[in-house]
Motif scaffolding. Structure first.
Motif, PDB file in Angstrom:
ATOM      1  N   LEU A 153       0.846  -1.201   0.000  1.00 14.89           N
ATOM      2  CA  LEU A 153       0.000   0.000   0.000  1.00 14.89           C
ATOM      3  C   LEU A 153       0.883   1.253   0.000  1.00 14.89           C
ATOM      4  O   LEU A 153       0.638   2.205  -0.752  1.00 14.89           O
ATOM      5  CB  LEU A 153      -0.922  -0.031   1.225  1.00 14.89           C
ATOM      6  CG  LEU A 153      -1.996   1.048   1.323  1.00 14.89           C
ATOM      7  CD1 LEU A 153      -2.924   1.036   0.106  1.00 14.89           C
ATOM      8  CD2 LEU A 153      -2.838   0.844   2.600  1.00 14.89           C
ATOM      9  N   ALA A 154       1.934   1.235   0.820  1.00 14.95           N
ATOM     10  CA  ALA A 154       2.855   2.379   0.885  1.00 14.95           C
ATOM     11  C   ALA A 154       3.516   2.600  -0.474  1.00 14.95           C
ATOM     12  O   ALA A 154       3.632   3.735  -0.951  1.00 14.95           O
ATOM     13  CB  ALA A 154       3.915   2.134   1.956  1.00 14.95           C
ATOM     14  N   LYS A 155       3.915   1.498  -1.117  1.00 11.85           N
ATOM     15  CA  LYS A 155       4.568   1.597  -2.428  1.00 11.85           C
ATOM     16  C   LYS A 155       3.628   2.247  -3.448  1.00 11.85           C
ATOM     17  O   LYS A 155       4.030   3.122  -4.218  1.00 11.85           O
ATOM     18  CB  LYS A 155       4.969   0.182  -2.879  1.00 11.85           C
ATOM     19  CG  LYS A 155       5.785   0.137  -4.133  1.00 11.85           C
ATOM     20  CD  LYS A 155       6.198  -1.306  -4.457  1.00 11.85           C
ATOM     21  CE  LYS A 155       6.279  -1.478  -5.964  1.00 11.85           C
ATOM     22  NZ  LYS A 155       6.260  -2.885  -6.358  1.00 11.85           N
ATOM     23  N   GLU A 156       2.364   1.812  -3.430  1.00 12.28           N
ATOM     24  CA  GLU A 156       1.387   2.358  -4.385  1.00 12.28           C
ATOM     25  C   GLU A 156       1.180   3.854  -4.153  1.00 12.28           C
ATOM     26  O   GLU A 156       1.065   4.623  -5.102  1.00 12.28           O
ATOM     27  CB  GLU A 156       0.041   1.637  -4.237  1.00 12.28           C
ATOM     28  CG  GLU A 156       0.080   0.165  -4.633  1.00 12.28           C
ATOM     29  CD  GLU A 156       0.317  -0.049  -6.123  1.00 12.28           C
ATOM     30  OE1 GLU A 156      -0.015   0.847  -6.922  1.00 12.28           O
ATOM     31  OE2 GLU A 156       0.864  -1.112  -6.480  1.00 12.28           O
ATOM     32  N   LEU A 157       1.103   4.250  -2.889  1.00 13.40           N
ATOM     33  CA  LEU A 157       0.813   5.654  -2.597  1.00 13.40           C
ATOM     34  C   LEU A 157       2.037   6.530  -2.880  1.00 13.40           C
ATOM     35  O   LEU A 157       1.908   7.662  -3.349  1.00 13.40           O
ATOM     36  CB  LEU A 157       0.325   5.797  -1.149  1.00 13.40           C
ATOM     37  CG  LEU A 157      -1.024   5.099  -0.895  1.00 13.40           C
ATOM     38  CD1 LEU A 157      -1.384   5.116   0.593  1.00 13.40           C
ATOM     39  CD2 LEU A 157      -2.151   5.732  -1.714  1.00 13.40           C
ATOM     40  N   GLY A 162      -7.017   3.888  -5.679  1.00 14.09           N
ATOM     41  CA  GLY A 162      -7.657   4.453  -6.871  1.00 14.09           C
ATOM     42  C   GLY A 162      -7.956   5.927  -6.685  1.00 14.09           C
ATOM     43  O   GLY A 162      -7.695   6.751  -7.574  1.00 14.09           O
ATOM     44  N   ALA A 163      -8.482   6.280  -5.507  1.00 15.48           N
ATOM     45  CA  ALA A 163      -8.791   7.687  -5.227  1.00 15.48           C
ATOM     46  C   ALA A 163      -7.502   8.502  -5.145  1.00 15.48           C
ATOM     47  O   ALA A 163      -7.425   9.630  -5.649  1.00 15.48           O
ATOM     48  CB  ALA A 163      -9.583   7.804  -3.926  1.00 15.48           C
ATOM     49  N   ALA A 164      -6.470   7.916  -4.525  1.00 11.72           N
ATOM     50  CA  ALA A 164      -5.180   8.603  -4.411  1.00 11.72           C
ATOM     51  C   ALA A 164      -4.645   8.961  -5.795  1.00 11.72           C
ATOM     52  O   ALA A 164      -4.140  10.065  -6.017  1.00 11.72           O
ATOM     53  CB  ALA A 164      -4.173   7.713  -3.685  1.00 11.72           C
ATOM     54  N   ARG A 165      -4.781   8.022  -6.723  1.00  9.79           N
ATOM     55  CA  ARG A 165      -4.271   8.241  -8.084  1.00  9.79           C
ATOM     56  C   ARG A 165      -5.083   9.336  -8.790  1.00  9.79           C
ATOM     57  O   ARG A 165      -4.512  10.185  -9.464  1.00  9.79           O
ATOM     58  CB  ARG A 165      -4.324   6.924  -8.874  1.00  9.79           C
ATOM     59  CG  ARG A 165      -3.252   5.933  -8.394  1.00  9.79           C
ATOM     60  CD  ARG A 165      -3.557   4.498  -8.819  1.00  9.79           C
ATOM     61  NE  ARG A 165      -3.559   4.273 -10.249  1.00  9.79           N
ATOM     62  CZ  ARG A 165      -2.490   3.970 -10.992  1.00  9.79           C
ATOM     63  NH1 ARG A 165      -1.304   3.882 -10.394  1.00  9.79           N
ATOM     64  NH2 ARG A 165      -2.597   3.753 -12.273  1.00  9.79           N
ATOM     65  N   GLN A 166      -6.400   9.305  -8.616  1.00  6.83           N
ATOM     66  CA  GLN A 166      -7.229  10.341  -9.251  1.00  6.83           C
ATOM     67  C   GLN A 166      -6.924  11.717  -8.679  1.00  6.83           C
ATOM     68  O   GLN A 166      -6.814  12.697  -9.410  1.00  6.83           O
ATOM     69  CB  GLN A 166      -8.722  10.032  -9.047  1.00  6.83           C
ATOM     70  CG  GLN A 166      -9.211   8.790  -9.781  1.00  6.83           C
ATOM     71  CD  GLN A 166      -9.018   8.894 -11.288  1.00  6.83           C
ATOM     72  OE1 GLN A 166      -9.106   9.970 -11.874  1.00  6.83           O
ATOM     73  NE2 GLN A 166      -8.732   7.767 -11.927  1.00  6.83           N
TER      74      GLN A 166
END
Ligand code: ZN
Ligand code: ZN
Length: 444
Positions: A58-62, A140-144
């Protein structure tokens, strides 16, 4: 091309405001990425406070999406921050833990994982509460939101919370300085998937939404002996049975019929053999309520009834029952009514009236509540995102197969509409709360 296979929600979006259709399209375009991430989380669940690999991913994605990530907050918790100028601070929350359940969905990406609990005991593990949906929606929301920094102003804090299933993770993060080391948010928003709503829809509950959860142990003492000579004993099984019966009057006779509460005796253990009268019986209760006064009435009533039955059986003072209320308990969730109505309006804009409904409170519990009450009142709201495949939902409504509940080994969210709705909802809520006046937005 994938676009031609888009869900009905994309078509529906055509009748929605331009900004809503635009967000819907962007989330659909990101879906393949999110689906792969969801399947990864689904196949790799970890139990409460053991979410090490989950938190790393999760940390990596964010981080990849541009957030500044701090790990190890309250155990395995993570905090991701994006500062984007003046404005309010909004915190979005996902929980990360799976459950000790052996998945039986038969899905191609079903979990076959086993893992330790915090005492080191090994269990088959499954995301049977859908916390994989929550994490994927957060990413998904973080990316948007990272793509749309021209449309908002303020600070975004995204958290991955450990150990929701123990009711301990939110408090662990707060006690580890969540609101001091980072900013205290002006608003907190969370979502939970629902096993009783069709995928693609959302429900919300203003005010009390989820219950206080207290776990109570009653150890009923007795004087053991031979089953054939009961007059020489004080039988704890009989005393405990009377306690169980009398506890039923707490809700039915002592509370107002308009108050909502539950006292359930979930476990009753005593004895070892047909012809031995035991010297102890052990009851385990779950006690649910909304407000503090009702909670107090129930807990004091339980202690009073337990003692009264022991006195009535003629037990001496040193053999009175021992009643223990587990600490910390999970406090009830109060959705700030103004904030709830505000984001419900945002959801109606985003999804249309048909996909958004108000729902009554439930007696389940969620430690999301901690973010709104500790250490000070922060307006918070958690809402439900439907996860049931719509045809299956319709069949169940028509008297077909019952739907598996959350925590069931058969619970299988319908990924695409569940995730896209979760991502759109979180994004739209954050954009509204952090929104620049329309005049300041890019492109206006
Ligand atoms: Zn759960
Ligand atoms: Zn849950």
């Amino acid at each position: 091309m994938i676009r031609t296979l888009l869900s009905a929600s994309a078509a529906l979006a055509l009748c929605l405001p331009a900004a809503a259709a635009d967000l819907n399209e962007a989330v659909e375009a990101d879906y393949e990425y999110l689906e792969a991430l969801y399947e990864h989380f689904h196949q790799n669940p970890e139990l409460s406070f053991q979410e090490t690999e989950t938190a790393k991913r999760l940390a990596k994605e964010l981080r990849k999406a541009g957030y500044d990530v701090t790990s190890g907050v309250g155990g395995t918790g993570i905090v991701a921050v994006m500062e984007n100028g003046e404005g309010p601070t909004v915190m979005l929350r996902a929980d990360m833990d799976g459950l000790p359940v052996e998945e039986q969905t038969g899905l191609p990406y079903a979990s076959e994982a086993r893992g330790p609990n915090r005492d080191g005991e090994m269990f088959p593990t499954m995301h049977a509460c859908g916390h994989d949906v929550h994490m994927t929606s957060l990413v998904g929301a973080a990316r948007q939101l990272a793509e749309r920094t021209d449309d908002w102003s303020g600070t975004l804090i995204l958290i991955g919370q450990p150990a929701e299933e123990l009711g301990l993770g939110a408090l662990a993060m707060i006690e580890d300085g969540l609101y001091e080391r980072f900013l205290t948010p002006d608003y907190v928003v969370g979502l939970h998937d629902s096993a009783s709503l069709p995928a693609g829809s959302i429900s919300y509950t203003p005010g009390w939404a989820l219950a206080n959860v207290d776990s109570v142990d009653i150890r009923v003492k007795g004087i053991g002996g031979h089953g054939a000579y009961p007059h020489t004993t004080k039988d704890p099984i009989v005393i405990a049975s009377q306690i169980v019966n009398n506890l039923q009057t707490l809700v039915s006779r002592e509370l107002s019929p308009l108050d909502r509460a539950v006292v359930t005796v979930g476990a009753f253990n005593a004895g070892s053999k047909h012809n031995i009268i035991s010297d102890e019986a052990h009851l385990q209760l779950t006690v649910r309520s909304f407000d503090d006064a009702t909670r107090e009435k129930l807990l004091s009533g339980i202690a009073r009834i337990a003692r009264a039955q022991a006195v009535s059986a003629g037990l001496p003072e040193e053999l009175m029952p021992v009643v223990e209320v587990e600490e910390p308990y999970t406090p009830s969730t109060f959705n700030d009514p103004d904030l709830t109505q505000r984001i419900a309006g945002v959801f109606r804009e985003q999804f249309g009236e048909d996909r958004v409904q108000e729902a009554p409170p439930v007696m389940g519990g969620e430690d999301f509540s901690q973010f709104g009450r500790t250490p000070e009142d922060v307006p918070a709201v958690i809402f439900w995102v439907g996860a049931v495949e719509p045809e299956r939902f319709a069949a169940a409504q028509d008297g077909g197969d019952a739907l598996p509940s959350l925590h069931s080994p058969f619970f299988a969210p319908d990924p695409r509409p569940t995730l896209t709705t979760g991502v759109e909802a979180m994004t739209a809520a954050a954009l509204d709360l952090l929104g620049k006046p329309a005049s300041q937005r890019a492109g206006d």
